[in-house]
Design an enzyme around this catalytic site. Structure first.
Site, PDB file in Angstrom:
ATOM      1  N   HIS A 277       0.812  -1.217   0.000  1.00 32.98           N
ATOM      2  CA  HIS A 277       0.000   0.000   0.000  1.00 32.98           C
ATOM      3  C   HIS A 277       0.842   1.263   0.000  1.00 32.98           C
ATOM      4  O   HIS A 277       0.444   2.280  -0.565  1.00 32.98           O
ATOM      5  CB  HIS A 277      -0.929   0.018   1.210  1.00 32.98           C
ATOM      6  CG  HIS A 277      -1.680   1.309   1.352  1.00 32.98           C
ATOM      7  ND1 HIS A 277      -2.601   1.733   0.406  1.00 32.98           N
ATOM      8  CD2 HIS A 277      -1.610   2.296   2.277  1.00 32.98           C
ATOM      9  CE1 HIS A 277      -3.084   2.913   0.773  1.00 32.98           C
ATOM     10  NE2 HIS A 277      -2.500   3.266   1.897  1.00 32.98           N
ATOM     11  N   CYS A 278       2.028   1.247   0.604  1.00 35.54           N
ATOM     12  CA  CYS A 278       2.741   2.496   0.873  1.00 35.54           C
ATOM     13  C   CYS A 278       3.797   2.871  -0.158  1.00 35.54           C
ATOM     14  O   CYS A 278       3.771   3.968  -0.712  1.00 35.54           O
ATOM     15  CB  CYS A 278       3.387   2.432   2.257  1.00 35.54           C
ATOM     16  SG  CYS A 278       2.188   2.370   3.606  1.00 35.54           S
ATOM     17  N   VAL A 279       4.752   1.988  -0.406  1.00 33.22           N
ATOM     18  CA  VAL A 279       5.918   2.376  -1.207  1.00 33.22           C
ATOM     19  C   VAL A 279       5.551   2.808  -2.625  1.00 33.22           C
ATOM     20  O   VAL A 279       6.090   3.795  -3.119  1.00 33.22           O
ATOM     21  CB  VAL A 279       6.970   1.240  -1.226  1.00 33.22           C
ATOM     22  CG1 VAL A 279       8.169   1.631  -2.070  1.00 33.22           C
ATOM     23  CG2 VAL A 279       7.425   0.930   0.205  1.00 33.22           C
TER      24      VAL A 279
END
Length: 447
Positions: A277-279
């Site tokens: 979800h983040c990088v």
């Protein structure tokens, strides 16, 4: 209750005594482990989710998140400290409310704060004096104050006196057995000194190490910086992989030798693209916000472009290998993707490059299936709805021989790689797992 006490003093007292009720909104990869950890540390905790099936499963003691064992969930349910609900009117009973909802990108790669906005509006309808509202969702600097606080103040209550607002970025690392919620240092910040003190007091009773920073904007920037750091360095080795590959140099051997240097170097590894979800998402949040200040983010955007292009590079390498080894076009080939999850040993497929690999192969006329011991079926996703319902195939001799090529996209442990090499006529390895295991052969191509 002492009428002479301020809202801040009463809430601080309840947190100190662990009688404050915590409410965690969003019971996914971030929210459920956090809710369980809060309950385990003595706070009565209510988990909120819009999915009634999740609520039912949790209250029955069934965990759908690998990092929350069923035994740990059952223990907190039995203690009475933890329960789940889809009734958001119960937010008014909570002293600390924590928002753990998704922050995806739009089709135009811009921040989508719709989940944060709608969740905050629900909180606002149930807001009362003496509550602490915390945002944990990854976002751009300014969201806590300019979006969450503004919505909450819409009916006249004031942040810093009637209620309090803070930000503490999640730092989950699915599949990492060395860390869990309580052992990962927690960044905390509040809107004003009282909110900051409440954040430190609450999280200090849940996690081992609290790292206070001066403002919520700083805390939001910390999260982005951590993931942009990874994105940029992964993009660098992905680009080096292509360059060195053209020179006949193995990037994996280069990295192994380079990391022997005890200073000035940190190893990052190439792959078929970024997932999670983040990088893959966080760089676009900062780039979008930077436009408000008329500042370019060329370095960050270039890294995003390189990483986003890696699935196409893998498919091009696959097509080339099929032509050279079998004299066969990708458009007439059956391909098996090994690993659908975005990283090894987890069932998380968020932003997984494997989904894009399947689409690219089929756009070129090929047929693609997948095998993943952690993902039995592709669920509904915003970007890949056409793949919904496809199921993992079993790895048997007959299955492996029936495909024209395999692509190792995720290097899960527990996969029988020896059989893959033995029975597959062509294997494209994007993770160097066969090299690490000493299973390289003339049928293996690195990509």
């Amino acid at each position: 209750m002492d009428a002479s006490q301020s809202n801040y003093e009463r809430l601080l007292e309840r947190i100190s005594a662990r009688t404050a009720r915590a409410g965690v909104i969003g019971l996914g990869y971030v929210g459920l482990p956090l809710a369980t950890a809060i309950a385990r540390n003595g706070f009565p905790t209510t988990g909120f989710d819009i999915d009634p099936q999740k609520v039912q499963m949790l209250n029955a003691g069934t965990s759908y998140i690998e990092s929350v064992p069923a035994a740990a969930l059952a223990a907190e349910l039995a203690s009475g400290r933890l329960r789940a609900t889809a009734d958001f009117s119960e937010l008014s009973d909570c002293d600390v409310i924590i928002i753990c909802v998704p922050t995806p990108l739009t089709k135009h790669r811009e921040p989508d704060l719709s989940f944060i906005r709608e969740t905050t509006k629900v909180i606002a309808r149930n807001l009362r004096r003496g509550q602490l509202v915390v945002l944990e969702s990854t976002t751009y600097p300014g969201t806590t104050n300019d979006v969450v606080k503004v919505i909450l103040e819409g009916d006249g209550l004031q942040s810093g006196s009637d209620f309090f607002v803070g930000f503490s970025p999640e730092r989950e690392d699915p599949g990492n057995r060395n860390f869990e919620v309580t052992t990962i240092p927690k960044i905390v910040a509040g809107n004003g000194p009282e909110a900051a003190a409440l954040m430190k007091a609450f999280y200090g009773r849940v996690v081992k190490t609290v790292v206070p920073v001066s403002t919520t904007e700083t805390a939001e920037a910390v999260k982005l910086t951590e993931n942009i750091f990874r994105s940029v360095n992964i993009a660098l080795v992905n680009e080096l992989k292509i360059i060195y590959g053209a020179m006949g140099i193995d990037i994996w051997e280069v990295i192994e030798a380079a990391k022997s240097k005890p200073f000035g170097y940190m190893p990052f590894y190439p792959g078929p693209g970024l997932g999670g979800h983040c990088v893959p998402i966080d760089p676009f949040y900062l780039s979008w916000k930077a436009r408000e200040y008329e500042l370019p983010t060329r370095f960050i955007e270039l890294a995003g472009e390189i990483n986003s292009a890696m699935p196409r590079h893998v498919v091009a390498r696959l097509a080339e290998a099929l032509d050279q080894r079998h004299g066969k076009a990708l458009s007439r080939s059956r391909i098996l993707i090994i690993g659908l999850a975005y990283k090894k040993n987890v069932p998380d497929i968020r932003e997984s490059p494997s989904l894009r690999l399947i689409e690219l192969i089929e756009e070129r006329g090929g047929t693609a299936e997948f095998h993943d011991p952690h993902v039995g079926e592709i669920p509904a996703t915003r970007e890949h709805m056409a793949l919904k319902g496809r199921r993992s195939v079993e790895l048997t001799e007959a299955t492996l021989k029936s495909f024209d090529a395999l692509v190792i996209a995720t290097d899960h442990d527990g996969i029988d790689y020896e059989s893959i090499v033995k029975w597959s006529s062509l294997t494209v390895d994007t993770r160097n797992v066969l090299g690490r295991l000493g299973l390289l052969s003339e049928t293996v191509v690195k990509a």
